[in-house]
Every structure is written in structure tokens, then in C-alpha cells.
Scaffold this active site. Structure first.
Site, mmCIF file in Angstrom:
data_model
loop_
_atom_site.group_PDB
_atom_site.id
_atom_site.type_symbol
_atom_site.label_atom_id
_atom_site.label_comp_id
_atom_site.label_asym_id
_atom_site.label_seq_id
_atom_site.Cartn_x
_atom_site.Cartn_y
_atom_site.Cartn_z
ATOM 1 N N ASP A 76 0.847 -1.186 0.000
ATOM 2 C CA ASP A 76 0.000 0.000 0.000
ATOM 3 C C ASP A 76 0.885 1.240 0.000
ATOM 4 O OD1 ASP A 76 0.856 -0.678 2.539
ATOM 5 O OD2 ASP A 76 -1.138 -0.760 3.420
ATOM 6 N N GLU A 137 -6.065 3.343 3.716
ATOM 7 C CA GLU A 137 -6.536 3.910 4.986
ATOM 8 C C GLU A 137 -7.989 4.396 4.896
ATOM 9 O OE1 GLU A 137 -5.018 3.713 7.720
ATOM 10 O OE2 GLU A 137 -2.895 3.438 7.289
#
Length: 399
Positions: A76, A137
Site C-alpha cells: 500500500d 486507509e
């Protein structure tokens, strides 16, 4: 040279990339500067690269010598809306934004693995898909990439997927566990609707504030009395809002909570019980309650066979002390769970506690003070490489 030796030989390049990413963090699904740096790091490698349609995702496919098989490696890339206070010389230059969860390390590690595996492509028993994901997130970046075909990017659907996450308070080394590794997450928001009035005459109003307070306390009691401690539920109220002056009874009061569970049964039961509880309390006090329960992401569940495989790869690569079985899952949530819901795989934790730091005092992930040790970058890149190389060398669908 071995994979580990080659990875450590490129350590300075990985550190430079990680620190460049750290200086310019970006939040959400659109990370143009981050994408630019990733593409530059992959430039010149024998990769088939595509970028996301709905985001700045990067998918890169390395064609090995074998055919008909593929595995996926994921990192990520996004930061957090946190104002950095570490004082590092490569601290964030973006006001109110920080790589407080270590995603800059993950990105650098995967870029390193792309280079290491490219150097070994003629010995790979299949293809490798590199998944550089934005929006972990809370932005559903994994779902967006799955919807756009990342699992089928090589042609054959990937048969296994691997990811890792650094933790600023974990001692160096890798850890994981079969089954639930990280929690499912949900949000629970309640608005209590009463009738406003003067603070000196609450009997003439319907005060929503004590009702909301009773709900918050009752929810905590419900968790301890209604749910098995061996199938845990965590409910934390992080937002409470009501009123504008101390002598005014407001019309409404609102609170917002995060809920973490590790099984589908517990997730469904806490949803039903929480909504029923707040509505019952509201009715008892002659007010109304709007309850909104939104499931965000499923639990991160590791496949038993793939976790055993990853454990063996770590121990064979870094020695027996390089891996420890995690005794309990982590209550944080991770959207790599969406990948593992589609294909078997394993998610691992990597300790990145700085040398000499006390793990009991070090700032945890998401803190504005969180610091991660760059020395783990080479090992992360090496593990990504060995997981893909050895998994493609195995026979059949499972190791």
C-alpha cells in the site's frame, strides 16, 4: 549472490526511495507524486505496467519462464492526515500529512522485490503481479484494484497472494498466524434526537446528552457480558458531539464508534445487539435514536497452508529466529483482507522498532511520533522475492 545478499546490496537505494516517499506523503486514492516515484523506480525493468482508472494504482506484471501460474505481491502507498512531529531530517514536507503507518516502507520493499525478481525472471516458474495500492486507509483501494482486474492481470488468476506490514513497536523479525490475523472493522454512529430547552429546567425538555452517555456506557457493558472473550469484540467511541453552551439543552447528541471483530458471527451479533440496545434506551427516555452501522472491511484471514509456507520461507531465508508465531490477532483492520477473501495467501507483520528503542515506550503506528527503522527494507524486499520465487517453484495449487 543470494537473494538476501542482493537485497542488502541495494539497501541504500531502497532507503533513498523510502525517504523520498516519506517527505511527500499523499492521502487517499489519488497519489500522483507517489505514483510518479513508483513508476520511476520500476523504469527499465521487464514489466508490463498499467495504471488505475479510478485511482493512481500501479499494477506491474513480470513474465517468468513458466506459464499458466501467477502469484501476487502487494504494497500500500498512502499516508495519513497526521501532522508529523518526529523531527527526522526526512520528515514530511506536506502540512498535516504523514506516512505514520509505514506504507512508504512497503512501497520501497515491493519496488526492490520487482528488481530482484526481474533479475531472476528466467528461473521463475510463472508470473508475478506487483500490486501498488493507494487508498488503504479507509478509501477501499484494494476493492478498486480488484474491480479493475488486478487478480487477473497476468492472464491466469493469481493462485496465492502475499503482503506484509511494518510495526513501529515490534522487535525486528517476521510474525504471522494462520486464520484471523487482523480484525474486521465497522463504524457505528448514533444521533439521539430530543427536545432542546433551558439548562435550568430539564423537565421541560428531553435532554439527549445523558441518554447518549447511558448508551455509551451500556454498549461497553454489553460487550463484556454478551460476547465470548475467545471470540472478542472491541467497541470504542471516538467522537461525542452535543450542544453549544453550558446552559442550553441541545436538540441532538451524537456519538461515533469503531467496532472490531474476528468472526462473521460476532460481527453480525454485535451489529444487531448494538442497534437494538440504543433504540431501547431511547424509547425508555422518550427520545428518538438514529443508528447507522456500516461494515467497512472483513477480517484479514490467512490461509493455513500459505501461512505454513510463508513461515518456512522466512526460517529458511533468515534462520529460525527470523519468524515467530503471533499468539493473538491484531485488532487493527487492513484491506488486504479483500484480496485474501478472493485467493489464498498470507499477511505478515515485520518489526521495525528502531535500534535501541524501548518497545513499551515507542510510538505506535498512526502516531505523529511513529518512527520506523530503515534497516528492515532489504529484508522485506528479500522476503517478497523469496515468497514469489519459491511459491512458483512448488507443484500444484498449494505448497
Amino acid at each position: 549472490m543470494s537473494v538476501v545478499a542482493d537485497a542488502r546490496a541495494m539497501a541504500e537505494d531502497l532507503i533513498r526511495l523510502r525517504r523520498d516517499l516519506h517527505r511527500e506523503p499523499e492521502v487517499g486514492l489519488h497519489l500522483p507524486r507517489t505514483q510518479e516515484r513508483v513508476l520511476a523506480a520500476l523504469d527499465g525493468l521487464p514489466l508490463e505496467i498499467t495504471t488505475g482508472r479510478s485511482s493512481t494504482a500501479v499494477t506491474a506484471v513480470l513474465r517468468g519462464a513458466g506459464s499458466g501460474r501467477a502469484v501476487l505481491l502487494r504494497a500500500d502507498m498512502d499516508g495519513l492526515p497526521v501532522q508529523e512531529t518526529t523531527g527526522l531530517d526526512y520528515a514530511s514536507r506536506a502540512e498535516g500529512t504523514m506516512h505514520a503507518c509505514g506504507h512508504d516502507l512497503h512501497t520501497a520493499m515491493l519496488a526492490g522485490a520487482a528488481r530482484l525478481l526481474s533479475d531472476r525472471r528466467d528461473r521463475l516458474g510463472g508470473d508475478v503481479v506487483f500490486m501498488f495500492q493507494p487508498g488503504e486507509e479507509g478509501w477501499e483501494g484494494a476493492r478498486a484494484m480488484i474491480d479493475e482486474g488486478v487478480l487477473d492481470a497476468a492472464g491466469p488468476r493469481v493462485e496465492a497472494a502475499y503482503g506484509l506490514h511494518v510495526f513501529s513497536t515490534f522487535e525486528p523479525g517476521f510474525t504471522s498466524r494462520p486464520g484471523p490475523m487482523m480484525a474486521a472493522s465497522a463504524s457505528f454512529a448514533v444521533t439521539v434526537r430530543g427536545r432542546g430547552g433551558h439548562g435550568s429546567a430539564p423537565h421541560l425538555a428531553r435532554d439527549p446528552v445523558p441518554v447518549a452517555a447511558e448508551m455509551i456506557t451500556a454498549l461497553q457493558t454489553m460487550i463484556t457480558r454478551r460476547f465470548d472473550i475467545f471470540d472478542p469484540v472491541v467497541l470504542t467511541v471516538g467522537v461525542v458531539r452535543a450542544g453549544s453552551r453550558s446552559n442550553i439543552i441541545p436538540e441532538t447528541a451524537r456519538f461515533e464508534a469503531t467496532v472490531r471483530t474476528f468472526s462473521r458471527d460476532a460481527g453480525q451479533r454485535v451489529r444487531d445487539a448494538a442497534v437494538r440496545l440504543v433504540r431501547g434506551i431511547a424509547q425508555a427516555h422518550d427520545v428518538e435514536a438514529d443508528a447507522e452501522y456500516l461494515e467497512a472491511r472483513p477480517a484479514t484471514v490467512n490461509d493455513d497452508g500459505e501461512t505454513a509456507f510463508a513461515r518456512d520461507v522466512v526460517r529458511e531465508t533468515f534462520g529460525d529466529d527470523g519468524y515467530a508465531t503471533m499468539p493473538n490477532p491484531i485488532a487493527g483492520a487492513e484491506d488486504f483482507s479483500r484480496v485474501l477473501a478472493e485467493v489464498p495467501g498470507c499477511f505478515l507483520a515485520l518489526g521495525a522498532l528502531p535500534a535501541g528503542a524501548d518497545p513499551r515506550r515507542a510510538a505506535f503506528n498512526h502516531s505523529p511520533h511513529a518512527v520506523f527503522d530503515d534497516s528492515v527494507l532489504a529484508d522485506g524486499a528479500a522476503l517478497f522475492t523469496e515468497l514469489a520465487r519459491r511459491r512458483l517453484a512448488s507443484e500444484g495449487d498449494r505448497p
